[in-house]
Design an enzyme around this catalytic site. Structure first.
Site, PDB file in Angstrom:
ATOM      1  N   SER A 150       0.811  -1.216   0.000  1.00  0.00           N
ATOM      2  CA  SER A 150       0.000   0.000   0.000  1.00  0.00           C
ATOM      3  C   SER A 150       0.849   1.273   0.000  1.00  0.00           C
ATOM      4  CB  SER A 150      -0.950   0.002   1.193  1.00  0.00           C
ATOM      5  OG  SER A 150      -0.219  -0.178   2.383  1.00  0.00           O
ATOM      6  N   ASP A 400      -3.784   6.215  11.418  1.00  0.00           N
ATOM      7  CA  ASP A 400      -2.882   5.678  10.406  1.00  0.00           C
ATOM      8  C   ASP A 400      -1.595   6.483  10.443  1.00  0.00           C
ATOM      9  OD1 ASP A 400      -1.439   4.862   8.242  1.00  0.00           O
ATOM     10  OD2 ASP A 400      -3.058   5.104   6.774  1.00  0.00           O
ATOM     11  N   HIS A 403       0.781   5.266   6.358  1.00  0.00           N
ATOM     12  CA  HIS A 403       0.626   5.878   5.042  1.00  0.00           C
ATOM     13  C   HIS A 403       0.797   7.389   5.168  1.00  0.00           C
ATOM     14  CE1 HIS A 403      -1.502   1.991   4.892  1.00  0.00           C
ATOM     15  NE2 HIS A 403      -0.778   1.901   3.799  1.00  0.00           N
TER      16      HIS A 403
END
Ligand code: NAG
Ligand code: NAG
Ligand code: NAG
Length: 427
Positions: A150, A400, A403
């Site tokens: 990702s 998160d 990311h």
């Protein structure tokens, strides 16, 4: 490690997480299963230097010696300086930002994190600034594909937003689970950009909690067909993965022979550490390209490991900083340092292999470890969801810290990629 007796006693008393941070680094080599929970604790512990750790080269030191043998500009080391230059896109001007990375639109209140510029330490390097039409011009009539997890996808999405400022792409394909395979075309330039999901790069299957399988199964010598079968059609390959290697896994090698596991304490399995596993994965992937295409004008780029910045537990820990770290605010954690270092080594090894085969396939590292290390402020944190504090509750909101917000520091990865590409043109 002078007192094995004492150490054994201590080790028994400690939870595995704490253990990794206290024992000498050399020992870490043998205890490399790290749960996401522990991973995070390790990542943020300053690891003390011991005699045993001398063999671990700090990533960005000995610059002077390095520069002598390396005529090319080095973007890997540097610091962030404030800038007034606006990002090239925003949360609404680019349609392809995944909602979980659209910090602006999700209500992140601060904007200071958008105004920093990477300044390479190597004073021959210009500060990398993205220019969409230059990028597209260089890869005119070419197909660039990002292959990995990702973080690779995050970089693709940043690149799409950046390039959209010069030319509108058309999404021509999406498929696979969660639409993890996507392809865009910039018709004006005949540039194709693909995002191929392959979180291990090699053949592998994920753990499956519903079937009671709590580990991943990886075949370290077998490239994942999903990308290997596409190589013919790709001119520029960017590999980017690594984070999935902290999970429990069983590793198989050549001829599907069992190599070992990284959670061997729990089952009857030989220890096999994640650094060796990840090194093998990169070697297998680079070999696959080199053996088939060493005499080709293709290019392979390996992006190095990027930092997560959870303070506290994985997922529910936070990353609430609003400014970059300065040199000395924190130390590069061991795990990240090793993951980066071995990628750089495997790239060098592959370059040498190609040379020995009298080939000219181009292979390079996109070294983004340090610049991400210094940006704890660049993650979505709670703004992976829209208006996370709308109901006033601040505790237990998922974060998160892996990311990257878009726009944000991730755009610099693509700016550096452009700098690498500019020299391909000159070569
Ligand atoms: C985002 O960019 C677009 C196009 O440049 C502009 O019209 C819009 O006002 C910007 N939005 C914000 C919130 O800055
Ligand atoms: C367009 O790009 C593809 C690669 O994606 C290439 O194979 C093809 O030759 C290009 N077309 C022209 C007209 O150059
Ligand atoms: C562990 O595996 C080895 C080799 O396969 C076997 O000889 C041994 O009996 C196993 N031990 C246990 C406790 O299952």
């Amino acid at each position: 490690m002078g007192k094995p007796q004492n150490q054994t006693k201590i080790i028994r008393k400690l939870t595995p997480c704490v253990l990794y941070t206290l024992i000498p680094l050399a020992l870490l080599h043998y205890y490399t299963y790290i749960s996401p929970h522990c991973y995070n604790q390790i990542a943020h512990k300053r690891l003390e230097k011991t005699a045993d750790s001398d063999s671990i080269t700090p990533p960005v030191q000995g610059k002077a010696a390095e520069l002598k043998n390396q005529p090319r500009c080095d973007y890997s080391d540097g610091h962030w300086v404030q800038t007034t230059a606006k990002p090239l896109y925003n949360g609404t001007s680019c349609g392809t930002i995944k909602w979980a990375q659209n910090c602006m639109v999700n209500g992140r209140p601060d904007t200071g994190y958008l105004y920093w510029q990477w300044q390479p330490e190597d004073n021959r390097c210009p500060a990398p600034l993205f220019d969409a039409s230059v990028f597209l011009e260089i890869i005119k009539n070419k197909h660039i594909a990002f292959i990995g997890d990702s973080l690779a996808r995050n970089q693709v999405e940043s690149l799409i937003c950046l390039l959209s400022t010069a030319s509108k792409p058309e999404l021509v394909y999406q498929g696979g689970d969660d639409l993890k395979f996507r392809r865009w075309v910039f018709y004006e330039y005949n540039v194709t950009l693909s995002s191929l999901w392959s979180q291990y790069l090699v053949k592998g299957t994920d753990r499956n909690q519903s079937e009671g399988i709590d580990h991943n199964t990886l075949y370290l010598d077998t490239p994942n067909e999903k990308w290997a079968s596409e190589l013919d059609k790709i001119d520029i390959v960017v590999f980017h993965n690594g984070h999935w290697f902290v999970q429990k896994a069983i590793y198989y090698g050549e001829g599907n022979q069992l190599l070992g596991c990284n959670f061997a304490q729990e089952i009857n399995c030989t220890d096999y550490n994640i650094f060796d596993a990840f090194r093998k994965v990169l070697r297998t992937s680079l070999k696959e390209v080199t053996k088939r295409f060493y005499k080709s004008d293709k290019t392979v780029v390996v992006a190095t490991f990027t930092l997560a910045h959870f303070e506290g537990e994985w997922k529910f820990g936070t990353c609430l900083k609003t400014e970059p770290n300065k040199e000395g605010d924190a130390e590069m954690p061991h795990l990240e340092n090793e993951m980066r270092k071995l990628a750089i080594e495997e790239v060098a090894r592959a370059v040498k292999d190609v040379k020995e085969m009298n080939g000219w396939l181009r292979i390079e590292a996109l070294d983004v470890t340090k610049l991400t290390f210094l940006r704890p402020d660049g993650h979505p944190g709670p703004y992976m969801f829209p208006n996370p504090f709308a109901n006033g509750i601040k505790e237990g909101v998922p974060n998160d810290c892996v990311h990257w917000c878009m726009p944000g520091p991730i755009d610099t990865w693509n700016a550096i990629l452009l700098e690498l590409m500019k020299r391909w043109k000159d070569e």
